[in-house]
Design a protein around this motif. Structure first.
Motif, PDB file in Angstrom:
ATOM      1  N   ILE A  80      20.176 -46.192  14.154  1.00 13.49           N
ATOM      2  CA  ILE A  80      19.229 -46.204  13.032  1.00 13.49           C
ATOM      3  C   ILE A  80      19.335 -44.871  12.291  1.00 13.49           C
ATOM      4  CG2 ILE A  80      16.837 -46.522  12.330  1.00 13.49           C
ATOM      5  CD1 ILE A  80      16.348 -48.099  14.866  1.00 13.49           C
ATOM      6  N   ASN A  81      19.645 -44.979  11.009  1.00 13.69           N
ATOM      7  CA  ASN A  81      19.802 -43.797  10.164  1.00 13.69           C
ATOM      8  C   ASN A  81      18.572 -43.640   9.285  1.00 13.69           C
ATOM      9  OD1 ASN A  81      22.555 -43.229  10.925  1.00 13.69           O
ATOM     10  ND2 ASN A  81      23.179 -44.971   9.645  1.00 13.69           N
ATOM     11  N   ARG A  82      18.104 -42.422   9.142  1.00 15.38           N
ATOM     12  CA  ARG A  82      16.979 -42.145   8.233  1.00 15.38           C
ATOM     13  C   ARG A  82      17.452 -41.163   7.168  1.00 15.38           C
ATOM     14  NH1 ARG A  82      12.153 -38.815  10.550  1.00 15.38           N
ATOM     15  NH2 ARG A  82      13.576 -37.158   9.955  1.00 15.38           N
ATOM     16  N   TYR A  83      17.463 -41.656   5.919  1.00  7.99           N
ATOM     17  CA  TYR A  83      17.887 -40.826   4.787  1.00  7.99           C
ATOM     18  C   TYR A  83      16.664 -40.399   4.002  1.00  7.99           C
ATOM     19  CZ  TYR A  83      22.527 -43.124   5.281  1.00  7.99           C
ATOM     20  OH  TYR A  83      23.721 -43.613   5.747  1.00  7.99           O
ATOM     21  N   GLN A  84      16.598 -39.116   3.667  1.00  6.95           N
ATOM     22  CA  GLN A  84      15.600 -38.666   2.705  1.00  6.95           C
ATOM     23  C   GLN A  84      16.353 -38.187   1.468  1.00  6.95           C
ATOM     24  OE1 GLN A  84      13.236 -36.703   5.882  1.00  6.95           O
ATOM     25  NE2 GLN A  84      11.469 -37.480   4.748  1.00  6.95           N
ATOM     26  N   LEU A 133      32.499 -40.429   3.548  1.00  2.00           N
ATOM     27  CA  LEU A 133      33.400 -41.538   3.877  1.00  2.00           C
ATOM     28  C   LEU A 133      33.915 -41.403   5.303  1.00  2.00           C
ATOM     29  CD1 LEU A 133      35.787 -42.159   0.852  1.00  2.00           C
ATOM     30  CD2 LEU A 133      33.855 -43.567   1.618  1.00  2.00           C
ATOM     31  N   HIS A 134      33.836 -42.495   6.040  1.00  2.00           N
ATOM     32  CA  HIS A 134      34.298 -42.491   7.432  1.00  2.00           C
ATOM     33  C   HIS A 134      34.659 -43.914   7.838  1.00  2.00           C
ATOM     34  CE1 HIS A 134      30.120 -43.797   7.677  1.00  2.00           C
ATOM     35  NE2 HIS A 134      30.485 -44.415   8.781  1.00  2.00           N
ATOM     36  N   GLN A 135      35.339 -44.024   8.967  1.00  2.00           N
ATOM     37  CA  GLN A 135      35.566 -45.325   9.591  1.00  2.00           C
ATOM     38  C   GLN A 135      34.682 -45.391  10.833  1.00  2.00           C
ATOM     39  OE1 GLN A 135      39.747 -44.300  10.064  1.00  2.00           O
ATOM     40  NE2 GLN A 135      40.294 -46.277   9.189  1.00  2.00           N
ATOM     41  N   ASP A 136      34.146 -46.572  11.148  1.00  2.00           N
ATOM     42  CA  ASP A 136      33.427 -46.729  12.414  1.00  2.00           C
ATOM     43  C   ASP A 136      34.487 -47.046  13.461  1.00  2.00           C
ATOM     44  OD1 ASP A 136      31.125 -46.358  10.971  1.00  2.00           O
ATOM     45  OD2 ASP A 136      30.513 -48.460  11.007  1.00  2.00           O
ATOM     46  N   MET A 137      34.838 -46.057  14.246  1.00  2.00           N
ATOM     47  CA  MET A 137      35.966 -46.264  15.160  1.00  2.00           C
ATOM     48  C   MET A 137      35.710 -45.780  16.574  1.00  2.00           C
ATOM     49  SD  MET A 137      38.560 -43.625  13.445  1.00  2.00           S
ATOM     50  CE  MET A 137      39.064 -42.389  14.590  1.00  2.00           C
ATOM     51  N   PHE A 156      37.145 -47.451   5.169  1.00  2.00           N
ATOM     52  CA  PHE A 156      36.344 -46.234   4.961  1.00  2.00           C
ATOM     53  C   PHE A 156      35.110 -46.578   4.116  1.00  2.00           C
ATOM     54  CE2 PHE A 156      40.154 -44.054   6.326  1.00  2.00           C
ATOM     55  CZ  PHE A 156      39.684 -42.880   6.894  1.00  2.00           C
ATOM     56  N   HIS A 157      33.958 -46.100   4.549  1.00  2.00           N
ATOM     57  CA  HIS A 157      32.716 -46.386   3.830  1.00  2.00           C
ATOM     58  C   HIS A 157      31.776 -45.191   3.982  1.00  2.00           C
ATOM     59  CE1 HIS A 157      32.180 -47.559   8.015  1.00  2.00           C
ATOM     60  NE2 HIS A 157      30.902 -47.223   7.857  1.00  2.00           N
ATOM     61  N   GLY A 158      30.745 -45.173   3.163  1.00  2.00           N
ATOM     62  CA  GLY A 158      29.776 -44.080   3.225  1.00  2.00           C
ATOM     63  C   GLY A 158      28.611 -44.377   2.315  1.00  2.00           C
ATOM     64  N   VAL A 159      27.735 -43.387   2.164  1.00  2.00           N
ATOM     65  CA  VAL A 159      26.544 -43.551   1.312  1.00  2.00           C
ATOM     66  C   VAL A 159      26.424 -42.312   0.423  1.00  2.00           C
ATOM     67  CG1 VAL A 159      24.022 -43.759   1.311  1.00  2.00           C
ATOM     68  CG2 VAL A 159      25.370 -45.006   3.008  1.00  2.00           C
ATOM     69  N   ASP A 160      26.296 -42.559  -0.878  1.00  2.00           N
ATOM     70  CA  ASP A 160      26.162 -41.453  -1.842  1.00  2.00           C
ATOM     71  C   ASP A 160      24.801 -40.754  -1.652  1.00  2.00           C
ATOM     72  OD1 ASP A 160      26.764 -39.740  -3.885  1.00  2.00           O
ATOM     73  OD2 ASP A 160      26.973 -41.291  -5.425  1.00  2.00           O
ATOM     74  N   ILE A 206      11.850 -42.695   1.870  1.00  2.00           N
ATOM     75  CA  ILE A 206      12.867 -42.856   2.917  1.00  2.00           C
ATOM     76  C   ILE A 206      13.707 -44.103   2.695  1.00  2.00           C
ATOM     77  CG2 ILE A 206      13.105 -43.461   5.392  1.00  2.00           C
ATOM     78  CD1 ILE A 206      10.857 -41.463   5.930  1.00  2.00           C
ATOM     79  N   ARG A 207      14.972 -43.981   3.060  1.00  2.00           N
ATOM     80  CA  ARG A 207      15.801 -45.173   3.267  1.00  2.00           C
ATOM     81  C   ARG A 207      16.171 -45.224   4.739  1.00  2.00           C
ATOM     82  NH1 ARG A 207      21.677 -46.142   3.661  1.00  2.00           N
ATOM     83  NH2 ARG A 207      21.954 -48.373   3.420  1.00  2.00           N
ATOM     84  N   PHE A 208      15.914 -46.364   5.367  1.00  2.00           N
ATOM     85  CA  PHE A 208      16.404 -46.588   6.721  1.00  2.00           C
ATOM     86  C   PHE A 208      17.636 -47.481   6.646  1.00  2.00           C
ATOM     87  CE2 PHE A 208      11.769 -46.105   7.854  1.00  2.00           C
ATOM     88  CZ  PHE A 208      11.913 -44.974   8.636  1.00  2.00           C
ATOM     89  N   ASN A 209      18.532 -47.257   7.566  1.00  2.00           N
ATOM     90  CA  ASN A 209      19.683 -48.148   7.721  1.00  2.00           C
ATOM     91  C   ASN A 209      19.860 -48.415   9.212  1.00  2.00           C
ATOM     92  OD1 ASN A 209      22.891 -47.799   8.523  1.00  2.00           O
ATOM     93  ND2 ASN A 209      22.505 -49.318   6.947  1.00  2.00           N
ATOM     94  N   LEU A 210      20.052 -49.673   9.540  1.00  2.00           N
ATOM     95  CA  LEU A 210      20.352 -50.044  10.923  1.00  2.00           C
ATOM     96  C   LEU A 210      21.782 -50.555  10.966  1.00  2.00           C
ATOM     97  CD1 LEU A 210      17.206 -50.781  10.355  1.00  2.00           C
ATOM     98  CD2 LEU A 210      17.374 -52.108  12.413  1.00  2.00           C
ATOM     99  N   PHE A 220      24.320 -52.479  13.566  1.00  2.00           N
ATOM    100  CA  PHE A 220      24.528 -53.129  14.861  1.00  2.00           C
ATOM    101  C   PHE A 220      26.006 -53.134  15.164  1.00  2.00           C
ATOM    102  CE2 PHE A 220      20.538 -54.685  13.299  1.00  2.00           C
ATOM    103  CZ  PHE A 220      19.742 -54.632  14.437  1.00  2.00           C
ATOM    104  N   ARG A 221      26.331 -52.743  16.387  1.00  2.00           N
ATOM    105  CA  ARG A 221      27.734 -52.594  16.786  1.00  2.00           C
ATOM    106  C   ARG A 221      27.957 -53.201  18.163  1.00  2.00           C
ATOM    107  NH1 ARG A 221      28.822 -47.204  14.490  1.00  2.00           N
ATOM    108  NH2 ARG A 221      27.376 -46.967  12.766  1.00  2.00           N
ATOM    109  N   LYS A 222      29.169 -53.692  18.373  1.00  2.00           N
ATOM    110  CA  LYS A 222      29.566 -54.083  19.725  1.00  2.00           C
ATOM    111  C   LYS A 222      30.565 -53.047  20.194  1.00  2.00           C
ATOM    112  CE  LYS A 222      31.477 -57.924  22.414  1.00  2.00           C
ATOM    113  NZ  LYS A 222      31.441 -57.098  23.606  1.00  2.00           N
TER     114      LYS A 222
HETATM  115  O1  LIG Z   1      23.651 -46.118   5.779  1.00  2.00           O
HETATM  116  C1  LIG Z   1      24.538 -46.943   5.562  1.00  2.00           C
HETATM  117  O2  LIG Z   1      24.407 -47.849   4.739  1.00  2.00           O
HETATM  118  C2  LIG Z   1      25.849 -46.862   6.315  1.00  2.00           C
HETATM  119  C3  LIG Z   1      25.738 -46.189   7.647  1.00  2.00           C
HETATM  120  C4  LIG Z   1      27.048 -46.051   8.343  1.00  2.00           C
HETATM  121  O3  LIG Z   1      28.091 -46.239   7.810  1.00  2.00           O
HETATM  122  C5  LIG Z   1      27.055 -45.644   9.754  1.00  2.00           C
HETATM  123  O4  LIG Z   1      25.984 -45.401  10.342  1.00  2.00           O
HETATM  124  O5  LIG Z   1      28.152 -45.581  10.345  1.00  2.00           O
END
Ligand SMILES: O=C(O)CCC(=O)C(=O)O
Ligand SMILES: [Fe+2]
Length: 213
Positions: A119-123, A130-134, A186-190, A203-207, A209-211
């Motif tokens: 869970i990400n919390r952006y203010q 930019l990154h890969q989930d790896m 590669f993805h990310g958030v501005d 706030i923006r929350f982002n969840l 889910f990963r296996k």
């Molecule tokens: O906040 C987002 O929309 C993406 C988050 C993300 O890429 C990550 O947590 O690996």
């Protein structure tokens, strides 16, 4: 009426092969999700972690599920306990598991059984470069990513860091699912803009889910 038409149009947006933005997919349960996030954060606090290079992340994070993602000077990895509390990460609320599976299915991925939720919390001012989930061992499973609160610009690049990313607005209740040929994009958030959202304030929350295994 116009509003409904607009919503209908932005329901499913294909970002690439195996990558879909499901507009508004969890809007009807968004308040419950936010309530769960607050409850989780009382058991495992949001924290700004340090990258292996020694930078403090602008996004604050916590995890739930069997495994949690952490970063420190030693590197990026998943652990089965929270180094801050010394305890196991809190379990998934059932609602989380259910929505992750429904979203994966809607995007064409059957039998998604995540074992981690970051869970990400952006203010305002926070961003994710930019990154890969790896760090997940199982790269056959998709990532299911939920946006709540303030709108953000989701950056959607290519298989190399040098590909200039496309910009997709993600709103309260949107879900992005990526897997298959898009799993390693590669993805990310501005940088998050200032704003106030009725459900989350500034706030923006982002969840996600990963296996992992
Ligand atoms: O906040 C987002 O929309 C993406 C988050 C993300 O890429 C990550 O947590 O690996
Ligand atoms: Fe990511």
């Amino acid at each position: 009426m116009l509003h409904d038409l607009f919503e209908e149009e932005r329901r499913h947006v294909t970002l690439g092969p195996g990558a879909t933005l499901l507009g508004g997919f969890v809007r009807d349960i968004a308040d419950d999700l936010i309530h769960h996030i607050h409850e989780l954060s009382a058991r495992t606090p949001f924290r700004h972690m340090e990258t292996p290079g020694g930078k403090r992340m602008s996004v604050a994070m916590l995890s739930c599920g069997h495994l949690g993602w952490i970063t420190d000077r030693t590197g990026y990895r998943y652990t089965d306990f929270d180094p801050l509390t010394g305890k196991a990460w809190p379990a998934f609320p059932l609602l989380f598991l259910d929505l992750a599976q429904r979203a994966a299915q809607e995007a064409g991925f059957r039998n998604f059984v995540p074992d981690a939720c970051l869970i990400n919390r952006y203010q305002p001012g926070a961003r994710m470069s930019l990154h890969q989930d790896m760090d997940e061992r199982d790269l056959t499973a998709p990532i299911v990513s939920v946006s709540l609160g303030l709108p953000a610009i989701f950056l959607w690049g290519g298989l190399h860091r040098t590909v200039r990313p496309k910009r997709h607005q993600v709103l309260h209740g949107d879900v992005v699912v990526w897997g298959g040929a898009s799993r390693m994009i590669f993805h990310g958030v501005d940088v998050l803009k200032n704003g106030q959202h009725p459900a989350t304030g500034d706030i923006r929350f982002n969840l996600t889910f990963r296996k992992v295994n």
